[in-house]
Structures are given as structure tokens and as C-alpha cells.
Motif scaffolding. Structure first.
Motif, mmCIF file in Angstrom:
data_model
loop_
_atom_site.group_PDB
_atom_site.id
_atom_site.type_symbol
_atom_site.label_atom_id
_atom_site.label_comp_id
_atom_site.label_asym_id
_atom_site.label_seq_id
_atom_site.Cartn_x
_atom_site.Cartn_y
_atom_site.Cartn_z
ATOM 1 N N MET A 1 25.634 89.530 -35.559
ATOM 2 C CA MET A 1 24.403 88.990 -34.773
ATOM 3 C C MET A 1 23.857 87.859 -35.275
ATOM 4 N N LEU A 2 24.254 87.553 -36.546
ATOM 5 C CA LEU A 2 23.304 86.298 -37.191
ATOM 6 C C LEU A 2 24.245 84.983 -37.117
ATOM 7 N N SER A 3 25.446 85.059 -36.717
ATOM 8 C CA SER A 3 26.482 84.061 -36.442
ATOM 9 C C SER A 3 26.551 83.654 -35.305
ATOM 10 N N GLY A 4 27.201 82.534 -34.999
ATOM 11 C CA GLY A 4 27.266 81.993 -33.656
ATOM 12 C C GLY A 4 28.948 81.971 -33.717
ATOM 13 N N CYS A 5 29.240 82.406 -32.239
ATOM 14 C CA CYS A 5 30.700 82.455 -31.847
ATOM 15 C C CYS A 5 31.516 81.427 -32.115
ATOM 16 N N ALA A 6 30.897 80.106 -31.485
ATOM 17 C CA ALA A 6 31.621 78.965 -31.747
ATOM 18 C C ALA A 6 31.887 78.627 -33.056
ATOM 19 N N SER A 7 30.812 78.764 -33.943
ATOM 20 C CA SER A 7 30.837 78.492 -35.235
ATOM 21 C C SER A 7 31.919 79.474 -36.297
ATOM 22 N N ILE A 8 32.170 80.669 -35.666
ATOM 23 C CA ILE A 8 32.759 81.604 -36.381
ATOM 24 C C ILE A 8 34.578 81.183 -36.062
ATOM 25 N N VAL A 9 34.691 80.859 -34.677
ATOM 26 C CA VAL A 9 36.183 80.527 -34.396
ATOM 27 C C VAL A 9 36.405 78.980 -34.602
ATOM 28 N N GLY A 10 35.265 78.121 -34.303
ATOM 29 C CA GLY A 10 35.769 76.504 -34.624
ATOM 30 C C GLY A 10 35.212 76.227 -35.819
ATOM 31 N N SER A 11 35.129 74.844 -36.035
ATOM 32 C CA SER A 11 34.607 74.140 -37.110
ATOM 33 C C SER A 11 33.736 72.764 -36.909
ATOM 34 N N ASN A 12 33.340 72.268 -37.817
ATOM 35 C CA ASN A 12 32.364 71.081 -37.502
ATOM 36 C C ASN A 12 32.989 69.758 -37.525
ATOM 37 N N GLU A 13 34.384 70.038 -37.568
ATOM 38 C CA GLU A 13 35.461 68.561 -37.584
ATOM 39 C C GLU A 13 36.356 69.011 -36.316
ATOM 40 N N GLU A 14 36.844 67.774 -35.824
ATOM 41 C CA GLU A 14 37.915 68.019 -34.846
ATOM 42 C C GLU A 14 38.954 67.038 -34.948
ATOM 43 N N THR A 15 40.096 67.080 -34.664
ATOM 44 C CA THR A 15 41.086 66.111 -34.770
ATOM 45 C C THR A 15 41.467 65.519 -33.539
ATOM 46 N N VAL A 16 41.478 64.150 -33.431
ATOM 47 C CA VAL A 16 41.722 63.479 -32.021
ATOM 48 C C VAL A 16 42.940 62.569 -32.354
ATOM 49 N N TYR A 17 43.915 62.496 -31.398
ATOM 50 C CA TYR A 17 45.264 61.864 -31.497
ATOM 51 C C TYR A 17 45.136 60.720 -30.627
ATOM 52 N N ILE A 18 45.207 59.407 -31.216
ATOM 53 C CA ILE A 18 45.030 58.211 -30.734
ATOM 54 C C ILE A 18 46.686 57.428 -30.378
ATOM 55 N N ASP A 19 46.879 57.177 -29.195
ATOM 56 C CA ASP A 19 47.795 56.578 -29.118
ATOM 57 C C ASP A 19 47.586 55.386 -27.870
ATOM 58 N N SER A 20 48.618 54.425 -27.782
ATOM 59 C CA SER A 20 48.378 53.382 -27.010
ATOM 60 C C SER A 20 49.796 52.825 -26.303
ATOM 61 N N THR A 21 49.720 52.105 -25.231
ATOM 62 C CA THR A 21 50.722 51.399 -24.657
ATOM 63 C C THR A 21 50.197 49.985 -24.484
ATOM 64 N N PRO A 22 50.960 49.023 -25.401
ATOM 65 C CA PRO A 22 52.052 49.214 -26.311
ATOM 66 C C PRO A 22 51.404 49.780 -27.609
ATOM 67 N N PRO A 23 52.250 50.340 -28.296
ATOM 68 C CA PRO A 23 51.966 51.020 -29.578
ATOM 69 C C PRO A 23 51.555 49.832 -30.636
ATOM 70 N N HIS A 24 51.205 50.405 -31.695
ATOM 71 C CA HIS A 24 50.629 49.632 -33.015
ATOM 72 C C HIS A 24 49.568 48.785 -32.626
ATOM 73 N N ALA A 25 48.697 49.150 -31.601
ATOM 74 C CA ALA A 25 47.628 48.708 -31.356
ATOM 75 C C ALA A 25 46.431 48.920 -32.617
ATOM 76 N N TYR A 26 45.531 47.834 -33.092
ATOM 77 C CA TYR A 26 44.625 48.263 -34.090
ATOM 78 C C TYR A 26 43.172 49.101 -33.371
ATOM 79 N N TYR A 27 42.896 50.332 -33.711
ATOM 80 C CA TYR A 27 42.062 50.848 -33.459
ATOM 81 C C TYR A 27 40.752 51.014 -34.245
ATOM 82 N N SER A 28 39.568 51.153 -33.967
ATOM 83 C CA SER A 28 38.240 51.503 -34.619
ATOM 84 C C SER A 28 37.488 52.553 -34.165
#
Length: 144
Positions: A13-40
Motif C-alpha cells: 500500500m505504501l509503494s507505487g505500482c509503476a515504481s515496483i514494475v518499472g525503474s527510473n531509467e529507460e533505454t532508447v535505441y537511436i538509429d538513422s538513415t543514413p547510418p553512422h550519424a552523430y547524435y547528442s
């Protein structure tokens, strides 16, 4: 017996469902056409969070630890001979936050998940950017 059941249910009851199942970080996959583009990836304060070349996966934090402290990021992609692309990395509320807290209670909605960042999830876990080529000619160097 009632005390034992109460002791078992209290942490849930003192915890949040999203905090139990999820995390405070997330992975994002970055791709481009054409490949090997510089990103920031830059946060709302102008700090560079990550740099590299596509394709690559990057782990980013979803919250700054403050109440409803969602972090905002902008992704920029560049490659010589192509127009640059800037796009926000947008978040939405996690389904665990929206629907899971119906089971676990109001404390998850208003206290736990807003601090942890578990309530947010990226709208797109895979970003595919298409860079447009610059037109040929003497002003090609102005295109970036």
C-alpha cells in the motif's frame, strides 16, 4: 492474525505500482538513415547527457527526483552532407501508473511514483530518424 495480514499488505500500500514494475531509467535505441550519424541528447538545462554515432542504445533517467520531476530531452542528429534533425524524446504515463495503482492505492498515484519517475515511459523506445540530403551546389557547406 489481522496484524500479520496488515504487516504484509502495508508495504504494498505504501509503494507505487509503476515504481515496483518499472525503474527510473529507460533505454532508447537511436538509429538513422543514413547510418553512422552523430547524435547528442541534451536535457532541458542544456547539459549533454549522451553522444555517439548511430545505431546505438542509450540509457536515460526518467525523473530528476523532484515531485512530478519528469526529465525532458532533445535528440539532435548530424551528418555531413545532410540536414540536421532535432526532435524531443517524449514521455507518456506508464500503463502501470495509470491502471496498476487502482489495485495498490492512491499513495502510488500521488506520492511514490511521482518521485521515482516510474510513472513515465518513452512514447517510442526506438527512434528512427531520416536525414535529408543537402542539395548540390556552392552552398552545400551551409547545410548542417
Amino acid at each position: 492474525m489481522k496484524k500479520q495480514v496488515w504487516r504484509l499488505l502495508l508495504p504494498l500500500m505504501l509503494s507505487g505500482c509503476a515504481s515496483i514494475v518499472g525503474s527510473n531509467e529507460e533505454t532508447v535505441y537511436i538509429d538513422s538513415t543514413p547510418p553512422h550519424a552523430y547524435y547528442s541528447i541534451i536535457d532541458r538545462d542544456g547539459l549533454i547527457i549522451a553522444t555517439g554515432t548511430t545505431p546505438q542504445s542509450v540509457i536515460i533517467k526518467k525523473s530528476d527526483g523532484s515531485y512530478f520531476g519528469k526529465r525532458d530531452y532533445t535528440l539532435t542528429l548530424k551528418q555531413q552532407g545532410y540536414y540536421s534533425v532535432m526532435m524531443p524524446l517524449e514521455y507518456r504515463f506508464s500503463h502501470w501508473y495509470t491502471f496498476g495503482n487502482i489495485i495498490f492505492g492512491v499513495l502510488g498515484w500521488w506520492i511514490v511514483d511521482p518521485f521515482s519517475g516510474g510513472m513515465y515511459t518513452l512514447k517510442e523506445e526506438r527512434v528512427q530518424a531520416i536525414l535529408r540530403p543537402c542539395p548540390p551546389g556552392p552552398f552545400n557547406m551551409m547545410c548542417s
